[in-house]
Design a protein around this motif. Structure first.
Motif, PDB file in Angstrom:
ATOM      1  N   ALA A 167      33.185  -1.256  56.023  1.00  0.00           N
ATOM      2  CA  ALA A 167      32.436  -2.446  56.086  1.00  0.00           C
ATOM      3  C   ALA A 167      32.790  -3.470  54.809  1.00  0.00           C
ATOM      4  O   ALA A 167      33.002  -4.735  55.139  1.00  0.00           O
ATOM      5  CB  ALA A 167      31.070  -2.113  56.154  1.00  0.00           C
ATOM      6  N   ALA A 172      31.988  -7.204  53.914  1.00  0.00           N
ATOM      7  CA  ALA A 172      30.334  -7.115  54.028  1.00  0.00           C
ATOM      8  C   ALA A 172      29.975  -6.684  52.590  1.00  0.00           C
ATOM      9  O   ALA A 172      30.461  -6.085  51.788  1.00  0.00           O
ATOM     10  CB  ALA A 172      29.782  -6.198  54.716  1.00  0.00           C
ATOM     11  N   ARG A 173      28.931  -7.736  51.953  1.00  0.00           N
ATOM     12  CA  ARG A 173      28.380  -7.150  50.598  1.00  0.00           C
ATOM     13  C   ARG A 173      27.635  -5.965  50.736  1.00  0.00           C
ATOM     14  O   ARG A 173      27.221  -5.650  51.599  1.00  0.00           O
ATOM     15  CB  ARG A 173      27.576  -8.464  50.142  1.00  0.00           C
ATOM     16  N   ARG A 174      27.322  -5.573  49.544  1.00  0.00           N
ATOM     17  CA  ARG A 174      26.590  -4.374  49.248  1.00  0.00           C
ATOM     18  C   ARG A 174      25.139  -4.347  50.165  1.00  0.00           C
ATOM     19  O   ARG A 174      24.972  -3.420  51.113  1.00  0.00           O
ATOM     20  CB  ARG A 174      26.310  -4.145  47.927  1.00  0.00           C
ATOM     21  N   ILE A 177      26.200  -4.343  53.884  1.00  0.00           N
ATOM     22  CA  ILE A 177      26.413  -2.789  54.091  1.00  0.00           C
ATOM     23  C   ILE A 177      25.393  -2.081  54.531  1.00  0.00           C
ATOM     24  O   ILE A 177      25.279  -1.283  55.464  1.00  0.00           O
ATOM     25  CB  ILE A 177      27.558  -2.283  53.244  1.00  0.00           C
ATOM     26  N   ARG A 180      23.066  -3.525  57.696  1.00  0.00           N
ATOM     27  CA  ARG A 180      23.808  -3.425  58.778  1.00  0.00           C
ATOM     28  C   ARG A 180      24.985  -2.014  59.290  1.00  0.00           C
ATOM     29  O   ARG A 180      25.081  -1.853  60.354  1.00  0.00           O
ATOM     30  CB  ARG A 180      24.787  -4.553  58.919  1.00  0.00           C
ATOM     31  N   VAL A 181      24.885  -1.208  58.363  1.00  0.00           N
ATOM     32  CA  VAL A 181      25.872  -0.233  58.416  1.00  0.00           C
ATOM     33  C   VAL A 181      25.110   1.073  58.053  1.00  0.00           C
ATOM     34  O   VAL A 181      24.587   2.098  58.809  1.00  0.00           O
ATOM     35  CB  VAL A 181      27.155  -0.062  57.652  1.00  0.00           C
TER      36      VAL A 181
ATOM     37  N   GLN B  76      35.868  -6.518  49.369  1.00  0.00           N
ATOM     38  CA  GLN B  76      35.422  -7.648  50.019  1.00  0.00           C
ATOM     39  C   GLN B  76      36.106  -8.779  49.702  1.00  0.00           C
ATOM     40  O   GLN B  76      36.475  -9.735  50.484  1.00  0.00           O
ATOM     41  CB  GLN B  76      33.830  -7.740  49.756  1.00  0.00           C
ATOM     42  N   PHE B  90      32.313   1.170  64.016  1.00  0.00           N
ATOM     43  CA  PHE B  90      30.846   1.606  63.742  1.00  0.00           C
ATOM     44  C   PHE B  90      30.171   2.053  65.151  1.00  0.00           C
ATOM     45  O   PHE B  90      30.236   1.426  66.041  1.00  0.00           O
ATOM     46  CB  PHE B  90      30.055   0.545  63.229  1.00  0.00           C
ATOM     47  N   HIS B  92      27.249   2.482  65.891  1.00  0.00           N
ATOM     48  CA  HIS B  92      25.959   1.892  66.548  1.00  0.00           C
ATOM     49  C   HIS B  92      26.462   0.515  66.864  1.00  0.00           C
ATOM     50  O   HIS B  92      25.296  -0.142  67.507  1.00  0.00           O
ATOM     51  CB  HIS B  92      25.005   1.791  65.288  1.00  0.00           C
ATOM     52  N   LEU B  93      27.507  -0.002  66.946  1.00  0.00           N
ATOM     53  CA  LEU B  93      27.810  -1.340  67.539  1.00  0.00           C
ATOM     54  C   LEU B  93      28.800  -1.217  68.767  1.00  0.00           C
ATOM     55  O   LEU B  93      29.642  -0.282  68.792  1.00  0.00           O
ATOM     56  CB  LEU B  93      28.628  -2.357  66.281  1.00  0.00           C
ATOM     57  N   PHE B 101      32.099  -7.837  63.396  1.00  0.00           N
ATOM     58  CA  PHE B 101      31.506  -7.564  62.046  1.00  0.00           C
ATOM     59  C   PHE B 101      32.206  -8.290  60.828  1.00  0.00           C
ATOM     60  O   PHE B 101      31.586  -8.862  59.912  1.00  0.00           O
ATOM     61  CB  PHE B 101      31.558  -6.212  61.944  1.00  0.00           C
ATOM     62  N   GLY B 102      33.680  -8.436  60.807  1.00  0.00           N
ATOM     63  CA  GLY B 102      34.317  -9.067  59.751  1.00  0.00           C
ATOM     64  C   GLY B 102      33.948 -10.276  59.591  1.00  0.00           C
ATOM     65  O   GLY B 102      33.584 -10.754  58.605  1.00  0.00           O
ATOM     66  N   SER B 105      30.464 -11.062  58.496  1.00  0.00           N
ATOM     67  CA  SER B 105      30.516 -10.605  56.926  1.00  0.00           C
ATOM     68  C   SER B 105      30.939 -11.786  56.267  1.00  0.00           C
ATOM     69  O   SER B 105      30.652 -11.678  55.041  1.00  0.00           O
ATOM     70  CB  SER B 105      30.903  -9.219  56.714  1.00  0.00           C
ATOM     71  N   ARG B 106      32.255 -12.448  56.687  1.00  0.00           N
ATOM     72  CA  ARG B 106      32.690 -13.430  55.923  1.00  0.00           C
ATOM     73  C   ARG B 106      32.030 -14.777  55.839  1.00  0.00           C
ATOM     74  O   ARG B 106      32.687 -15.971  55.662  1.00  0.00           O
ATOM     75  CB  ARG B 106      34.189 -13.350  56.067  1.00  0.00           C
ATOM     76  N   ARG B 149      39.655  -5.614  65.278  1.00  0.00           N
ATOM     77  CA  ARG B 149      38.592  -5.628  64.250  1.00  0.00           C
ATOM     78  C   ARG B 149      39.340  -5.983  62.894  1.00  0.00           C
ATOM     79  O   ARG B 149      38.918  -6.786  62.032  1.00  0.00           O
ATOM     80  CB  ARG B 149      37.663  -4.419  64.110  1.00  0.00           C
TER      81      ARG B 149
END
Lengths: 265, 365, 256
Positions: A167, A172-174, A177, A180-181, B76, B90, B92-93, B101-102, B105-106, B149
């Motif tokens: 992640a 993803a930031r801490r 993470i 979401r993870v 990151q 992941f 759960h996804l 996700f990527g 997240s960005r 991904r």
């Protein structure tokens, strides 16, 4: 199933195992056998009993939510973030596990009592905690939180950190993470921790009676009601205990999927 | 100056990692070497997952780590894509959720991220699996999603850690070709850790051979395949490589005996020949083959249309024979045979300085 | 008050911690043990009497087990190897008596009446029993399952105090603790507990308290292995010396 494929289990293991089951089950079975079934419903419908049951259920649930809000971040810190004194913190937060509950109650009084470290300033503001349902929730949280933290920290450690790294690489930031993870992956462990903590709250006696007192409808939870009744009317106490037993069985059924289900896999 | 300039120094046991790596856009570098050589650590250090005790990583003139960077950039902040041997989707996804996700997240919005994810799934040919969870995917499908991904974030650097190693041979073969195509389209820098000679030959344009935390050899896939400097690579490439001291057309082998070649060479030398050039007989050969050794069969395995035979003896050898010959000779572990190779089949090349003395640099400037 | 049944009491005994030392009638060496099970409120005077008893009986150790009267009665009924039972009310003694667990007629040897205790310094300015009625006064009492609770309820009614306690503690020591810790402004405890608490609390009288005291009864136990010593213990408790020690501890005489 690889039933006995490796040979018969030896008697020196079977015997103590059987004794262990007997030790745990015989008292419970006797309790059920002793129950005044004729007057059971009537006894359980008594306002004091319903008050105690309702109080037990909502305070245990409140303590469970408090454990979640406070304990999940702590468990995460302990499992995922390296900081100086981490093992010390881990040891300290588990101390209430070995503390006799009555001592826990006294400790809570010295902190949140009317003359306590926190309680005295609060009293200046017109807030007193002992003898209130808030005190019950605090006592429950105090004893349930270590269970929750230990159980969730274990669950977090059992969840591979690889996913956290993936992640992070994905940007993803801490915090993201965590949300979401980490939390979704540890969700079964967190749920088990909640149930464990809730069950611990439900059975909590010593800290509650010492810190919160014992008054029907306000601070008299089921275990306190059982203990109070035990002084004069054992049958009523047994009847209430049956309710506790029933609740425990339901809780275990909830946990079954997680514990027994995984063990069987 | 290269787009990526990495002087990777990681303290670890039993031996620290010291690897220099420079690369330009479009480069795909295969990193090969035995287990424990430091391949994965190299990738993790480039990703910012493994702290370096010194060294630098610079990308496009910007310091990611080392002097010039106030602190090492976090994973990151680096803008990398990573693909792992165990896809690490992941659980759960859904496939779509994993790829989205990527971008999400960005900072991309949900819709935008999902559209982007869907495009990448389509490019990898798995768009109809978008709503499946990883446990509902086959190994090959999961790895395609994992590649999608990694690419969906438009990474500056794509790091692949044995992406095909866990897959069935057929699946790996198909995905390998696709991976080569995606890496070519990608245009950025790819670093591919692999155990597979085919990966190296089909996907990469450069090869870095690691051994015990150091660079043992650098070159194009052809160079490394034809002239492996380490026994590990020789075995990886399926070549017999014997070391010795060259003197004219004779090589005094380190393992004993002499090997005759047709190429004169003086000094330390690697002599190599293909397993197909090795003939096996039960009796000592008397023909024109002057290079012959007794040996004991240690393993017999199918290898394509041929049978690959491993021999123990003064020098460990690999021989490829036809199934008919294998049956006729009664080849089975423990069987004593004679191996022979013609002088005309033996190539020789000089040995580079041993890696333990000075770390080699892989420069692609 | 609902009756405590013998069988039920047995389970109560099983659920409560058993007393240290009560499982042995005589020690391994040649010393003799006299096991006395007594209501917790008797701790101070009985400890003192035990010392005197041992001083006057060579080779005899007095083992004292303190707990709530109902728990002790249940243990005796279940055949706990004790020699003497002393309870804080007649009801619990009757349970043991009716089960045939006592030897002879139980004797009333003391009474105890309720008082109001307030924390040292009386922070809430509780000046009389009637002040318990005040809104700003937090007080605690025993639950009605305990003798001190029924007494408290009775006295509250007699004095027309309608304000309820903030907490109903299961025994009188817990009431005292709440007051000592200044968590409650006042508490209803036995006069003997107030004496035992010393300077940590101040004591106020309860009107009409002496009209309904609690009686303390003592009897030798049927299964006693030392019936003579048990009888001597009962004698000591009923003697002038025993009376003196109980007086000092805040107990009233057998007949108020």
């Amino acid at each position: 199933m690889s039933r006995n494929r490796l040979g018969r289990p030896p008697a020196y293991l079977l015997l103590p195992a059987g004794l262990a089951v007997a030790l745990l089950l015989v008292p419970l079975a006797s309790l059920v056998a002793r129950a005044p079934f004729g007057s059971l419903l009537e006894r359980l419908a008594a306002p004091e009993v319903l008050d105690a049951l309702w109080l037990s259920l909502w305070t245990a649930t409140a303590a469970m939510l408090a454990s979640l809000v406070l304990g999940l971040p702590l468990a995460w810190l302990l499992a995922r973030v390296e900081f100086p004194g981490r093992s010390l913190v881990r040891t300290l937060v588990t101390v209430p596990l070995v503390l006799p509950p009555v001592v826990a109650g006294v400790a809570l009084l010295t902190a949140f009592g009317r003359t306590g470290v926190v309680g005295a300033p609060l009293r200046e503001l017109g807030v007193t905690i002992p003898f209130t349902s808030t005190a019950v929730v605090i006592a429950h949280t105090f004893v349930a939180l270590p269970f929750f933290v230990i159980s969730v920290e274990g669950a977090l450690r059992a969840t591979s950190q690889d996913y956290d790294e993936v992640a992070a690489v994905l940007g993803a930031r801490r915090g993201a993470i965590f949300r979401r993870v980490t939390v979704p992956l540890a969700a079964p462990g967190i749920a088990a921790g909640l149930v464990l903590g809730w069950a611990r709250s439900l059975g909590e006696f010593g800290a509650t009676i010492t810190f919160a007192g014992n008054y029907p409808g306000v601070t008299q939870t089921m275990p306190l009601a059982v203990y109070t009744l035990l002084q004069e009317d054992l049958e009523a106490a047994v009847a209430l205990s049956l309710v506790m037993l029933l609740v425990s069985v339901v809780v275990l059924a909830l946990l079954r999927e997680r514990w027994f289900g995984q063990a069987a896999r | 100056m290269s787009l990526l300039e990495a002087r990777v120094r990681v303290r670890r046991s039993p031996q620290s990692l010291e690897v220099d790596l420079d690369a330009d856009p479009g480069d795909v570098i295969a990193v090969i070497g035995p287990n424990g050589a430091g391949k994965s650590t190299l990738l993790r250090a480039l990703a910012g997952l493994e702290p370096m005790h010194q060294g630098t990583v610079r990308y496009d003139g910007r310091a990611w780590d080392g002097p010039g960077a106030a602190r090492p950039l976090t994973p990151q902040e680096r803008g990398i894509g990573m693909v792992f041997q165990q896809h690490l989707l992941f659980p759960h996804l859904t496939a779509l959720g994993n790829v989205a996700f990527g971008p999400r997240s960005r900072g991309a919005r949900r819709r935008e991220s999902e559209e982007r994810a869907r495009r990448w799934l389509t490019r990898l040919g798995v768009e109809d699996l978008a709503d499946r969870r990883p446990r509902e995917l086959s190994g090959g499908q999961a790895q395609r999603v994992a590649i999608a991904r990694a690419l969906a974030t438009d990474p500056a650097l794509l790091l692949l850690d044995e992406p095909l190693a866990a897959l069935d041979v057929g699946v790996a073969m198909a995905l390998r070709l696709e991976l080569a195509r995606h890496l070519a389209d990608f245009g950025g820098i790819g670093v591919l850790v692999t155990h597979d000679a085919l990966d190296t030959l089909t996907v990469a344009n450069r090869v870095v051979v690691l051994d015990q935390g150091r660079v043992a050899q650098v070159g194009t896939p052809d160079e490394v395949a034809q002239r492996p400097q380490t026994e590990h690579v020789a075995r990886l490439m399926g070549l017999n490589v014997l070391r010795g001291q060259g003197s004219g057309t004779a090589v005094a082998l380190d393992s004993g005996g002499t090997l005759v070649t047709t190429t004169p060479f003086e000094g330390r030398v690697n002599a190599c020949f293909s397993p197909a050039a090795v003939t096996l007989t039960l009796a000592e050969p008397t023909g024109s083959a002057r290079n012959r050794w007794p040996g004991t069969v240690t393993s017999v395995v199918p290898h394509g249309a041929a049978v690959r035979v491993h021999l123990a003896g003064p020098a460990p050898l690999i021989a490829d024979v036809t199934p008919g010959a294998a049956a006729e000779l009664g080849l089975a572990p423990g069987r004593s045979v004679w191996a022979a190779v013609k002088a005309t089949e033996v190539g020789v090349y000089g040995i580079a300085a041993p890696p333990a003395q000075a770390p080699l640099r892989s420069r692609y400037v | 008050m609902r009756p405590l049944r013998a069988g039920a009491a047995a389970l109560a005994a099983a659920l409560t911690l058993t007393l240290a030392g009560c499982g042995v009638g005589a020690s391994g060496d040649d010393r003799t043990r006299l096991t006395v099970l007594a209501a917790a409120s008797l701790t101070e005077p009985f400890d003192e009497l035990a010392q005197e008893f041992e001083a006057s009986h060579d080779g005899v150790d007095v083992v004292l087990g303190y707990d709530s009267s109902s728990t002790l009665a249940a243990q005796v009924v279940e055949g706990a190897p004790a020699d003497v039972l002393a309870t804080a009310d007649a009801r619990t003694m009757r349970i043991a008596e009716e089960a045939g667990a006592t030897r002879g007629e139980p004797a009333t040897f003391a009474t105890n009446s309720l008082v109001v205790v307030v924390p040292a310094g009386n922070p809430a300015d509780v000046d009389s029993f009637a002040d318990l009625q005040r809104d700003d006064v937090t007080y605690v009492a025993c639950a009605e399952s305990a003798p001190c609770g029924t007494l408290a309820r009775d006295l509250l009614d007699r004095n027309r105090v309608t304000a309820r306690p903030r907490s109903l503690e299961v025994d009188v020591k817990a009431v005292l603790t709440k007051v000592e810790l200044d968590e409650a402004d006042a508490g209803l405890v036995y006069a003997s507990d107030a004496v035992a608490a010393g300077d940590t609390v101040e004591t106020l009288p309860v009107p009409h308290a002496s009209e309904a005291p609690n009686s303390y009864l003592v009897a030798p136990v049927q299964q006693s292995a030392e019936p003579d010593l048990a009888a001597e213990w009962v004698e000591l408790v009923l003697s002038d010396r025993g009376r003196q020690v109980l007086d000092d501890a805040g107990f009233g005489g057998p007949t108020p």
